[in-house]
Design a protein around this motif. Structure first.
Motif, short mmCIF file in Angstrom:
data_model
loop_
_atom_site.label_atom_id
_atom_site.label_comp_id
_atom_site.label_asym_id
_atom_site.label_seq_id
_atom_site.Cartn_x
_atom_site.Cartn_y
_atom_site.Cartn_z
N ALA A 270 1.49 -5.77 1.75
CA ALA A 270 0.58 -6.76 1.16
C ALA A 270 0.58 -6.70 -0.36
CB ALA A 270 -0.83 -6.56 1.70
N ALA A 271 0.75 -5.52 -0.91
CA ALA A 271 0.67 -5.35 -2.36
C ALA A 271 1.96 -5.70 -3.08
CB ALA A 271 0.27 -3.91 -2.70
N ASN A 272 3.05 -5.85 -2.32
CA ASN A 272 4.36 -6.09 -2.93
C ASN A 272 5.07 -7.25 -2.24
OD1 ASN A 272 4.80 -3.57 -4.81
ND2 ASN A 272 3.96 -2.76 -2.90
N PRO A 273 5.11 -8.43 -2.87
CA PRO A 273 5.79 -9.58 -2.27
C PRO A 273 7.27 -9.30 -1.97
CG PRO A 273 4.44 -10.27 -4.13
CD PRO A 273 4.47 -8.77 -4.15
N ASP A 274 7.87 -8.40 -2.73
CA ASP A 274 9.27 -8.05 -2.54
C ASP A 274 9.41 -6.71 -1.82
OD1 ASP A 274 8.17 -6.62 -4.62
OD2 ASP A 274 9.95 -6.70 -5.90
N ALA A 275 8.52 -6.44 -0.85
CA ALA A 275 8.48 -5.14 -0.19
C ALA A 275 9.80 -4.78 0.48
CB ALA A 275 7.35 -5.11 0.83
N ASN A 276 10.43 -5.72 1.16
CA ASN A 276 11.68 -5.42 1.84
C ASN A 276 12.77 -4.99 0.86
OD1 ASN A 276 10.87 -5.96 4.54
ND2 ASN A 276 11.02 -8.14 4.16
N GLU A 277 12.85 -5.70 -0.26
CA GLU A 277 13.85 -5.36 -1.25
C GLU A 277 13.56 -4.01 -1.89
OE1 GLU A 277 17.21 -5.37 -3.42
OE2 GLU A 277 16.66 -6.68 -1.74
N LEU A 278 12.29 -3.71 -2.15
CA LEU A 278 11.93 -2.41 -2.70
C LEU A 278 12.33 -1.28 -1.75
CD1 LEU A 278 8.40 -3.08 -4.23
CD2 LEU A 278 10.53 -2.70 -5.48
N ALA A 279 12.08 -1.48 -0.45
CA ALA A 279 12.42 -0.45 0.53
C ALA A 279 13.93 -0.26 0.60
CB ALA A 279 11.87 -0.83 1.89
N ARG A 280 14.69 -1.35 0.55
CA ARG A 280 16.15 -1.23 0.59
C ARG A 280 16.68 -0.50 -0.63
NH1 ARG A 280 15.99 -7.24 2.36
NH2 ARG A 280 15.82 -7.01 4.63
N ARG A 281 16.13 -0.82 -1.77
CA ARG A 281 16.59 -0.16 -3.00
C ARG A 281 16.26 1.33 -2.97
NH1 ARG A 281 14.78 -3.84 -8.01
NH2 ARG A 281 15.79 -2.12 -9.14
N ALA A 282 15.07 1.66 -2.46
CA ALA A 282 14.70 3.07 -2.35
C ALA A 282 15.66 3.80 -1.40
CB ALA A 282 13.27 3.20 -1.85
N ALA A 283 15.97 3.16 -0.27
CA ALA A 283 16.91 3.77 0.68
C ALA A 283 18.27 3.97 0.04
CB ALA A 283 17.03 2.88 1.92
N ASP A 284 18.76 2.93 -0.61
CA ASP A 284 20.11 2.96 -1.17
C ASP A 284 20.25 3.97 -2.30
OD1 ASP A 284 20.43 0.88 0.58
OD2 ASP A 284 20.68 -0.67 -0.96
N GLU A 285 19.20 4.10 -3.09
CA GLU A 285 19.35 4.81 -4.35
C GLU A 285 18.91 6.27 -4.33
OE1 GLU A 285 17.45 2.19 -7.13
OE2 GLU A 285 19.00 0.68 -6.92
N PHE A 286 18.03 6.67 -3.38
CA PHE A 286 17.71 8.09 -3.38
C PHE A 286 17.52 8.73 -2.02
CE2 PHE A 286 13.21 7.97 -2.46
CZ PHE A 286 12.72 6.83 -3.06
N ALA A 287 17.67 8.00 -0.91
CA ALA A 287 17.48 8.63 0.40
C ALA A 287 18.49 9.73 0.66
CB ALA A 287 17.57 7.57 1.51
N ARG A 288 19.73 9.51 0.28
CA ARG A 288 20.77 10.51 0.58
C ARG A 288 20.60 11.80 -0.20
NH1 ARG A 288 25.62 6.22 0.10
NH2 ARG A 288 24.01 5.24 -1.19
N GLY A 289 20.00 11.72 -1.37
CA GLY A 289 19.79 12.93 -2.17
C GLY A 289 18.44 13.58 -1.96
N PHE A 290 17.60 13.00 -1.11
CA PHE A 290 16.24 13.50 -0.89
C PHE A 290 16.29 14.79 -0.09
CE2 PHE A 290 12.11 13.74 1.12
CZ PHE A 290 11.24 13.27 0.15
N LYS A 291 15.52 15.79 -0.53
CA LYS A 291 15.48 17.08 0.16
C LYS A 291 14.17 17.20 0.94
CE LYS A 291 18.33 19.32 -3.37
NZ LYS A 291 18.39 20.40 -4.39
N CYS A 292 14.28 17.11 2.24
CA CYS A 292 13.09 17.18 3.10
C CYS A 292 12.41 18.54 2.93
CB CYS A 292 13.48 16.99 4.57
SG CYS A 292 14.27 15.41 4.93
#
Length: 200
Positions: A158-180
């Protein structure tokens, strides 16, 4: 679970290797987690509403969904047993929560590295006409193997009209380097009611 909230644009939060980004093709594919498309594990428990199902994913992965006490957890692995051992399999939210039936798989050159799902978070502070808590939509980004499977980012819809694009960019740009277990799960874009609810 710790959370780090950011209200600025996602581009200001993420640093990437431009050479790597330019050398690969990233796109989305989709699968269903609707019960009719999945295999139920055992019999649902009518007393507490618990149930488990395993759904086909991509590239040999399966999606495990466990439900109990009106809350879902979602994990991914090569099989049900592997998915159940991942950190994502323990990633409960405090409020009642559930996921929609579509999983978006982000893949680089055909190899999935993250999933994006829409979650519905129950807001006990506001009720609908039927007297039930209103649902607040949120996107969760989850990293995939190699390495552990865990949430890396949340986006309030609701707070982000471009929520899908933000989620994709987050996935693409730092998911692989994220340390659980070491890195903090980020709230991307503007924080809203759904992301506020899960941090309580």
């Amino acid at each position: 679970m710790k959370y780090l909230t950011f209200a600025t644009a996602v581009v200001a939060l993420i640093s990437i290797n431009a050479d790597q980004a330019g050398a690969e093709t990233i796109d989305s594919v989709y699968t269903s987690t609707a019960p009719k498309d999945c295999r139920m594990i055992g019999k649902p428990n009518d007393e507490d509403g618990s149930a488990s199902r395993v759904c086909p994913g991509k590239s040999g992965f399966v999606v495990l969904i466990n439900e109990g006490d009106l809350r879902e957890v979602v994990s991914v692995g090569r099989n049900r047993e592997a998915a159940a051992k991942e950190p994502a399999a323990q990633a409960w939210f405090g409020p009642f929560s559930s996921t929609r039936d579509t999983v978006e798989w982000r893949a680089a050159d055909g190899k999935p590295f993250a999933i994006i799902q829409r979650w519905l978070i129950a807001d006990n502070g506001e009720q609908d006409k039927g007297g039930s808590p209103k649902n607040r939509a949120m996107l969760a980004v989850t990293r995939l193997p190699p390495g552990a499977v865990c949430h890396v980012a949340y986006v309030d819809v609701a707070a982000n009209p471009d929520a899908n694009e933000l989620a994709r960019r987050a996935a693409d740009e730092f998911a692989r380097g994220f340390k659980c277990g070491e890195d903090e799960v980020k709230t991307i874009g503007q924080s809203g009611r759904s992301t506020a609810l899960i941090r309580r």
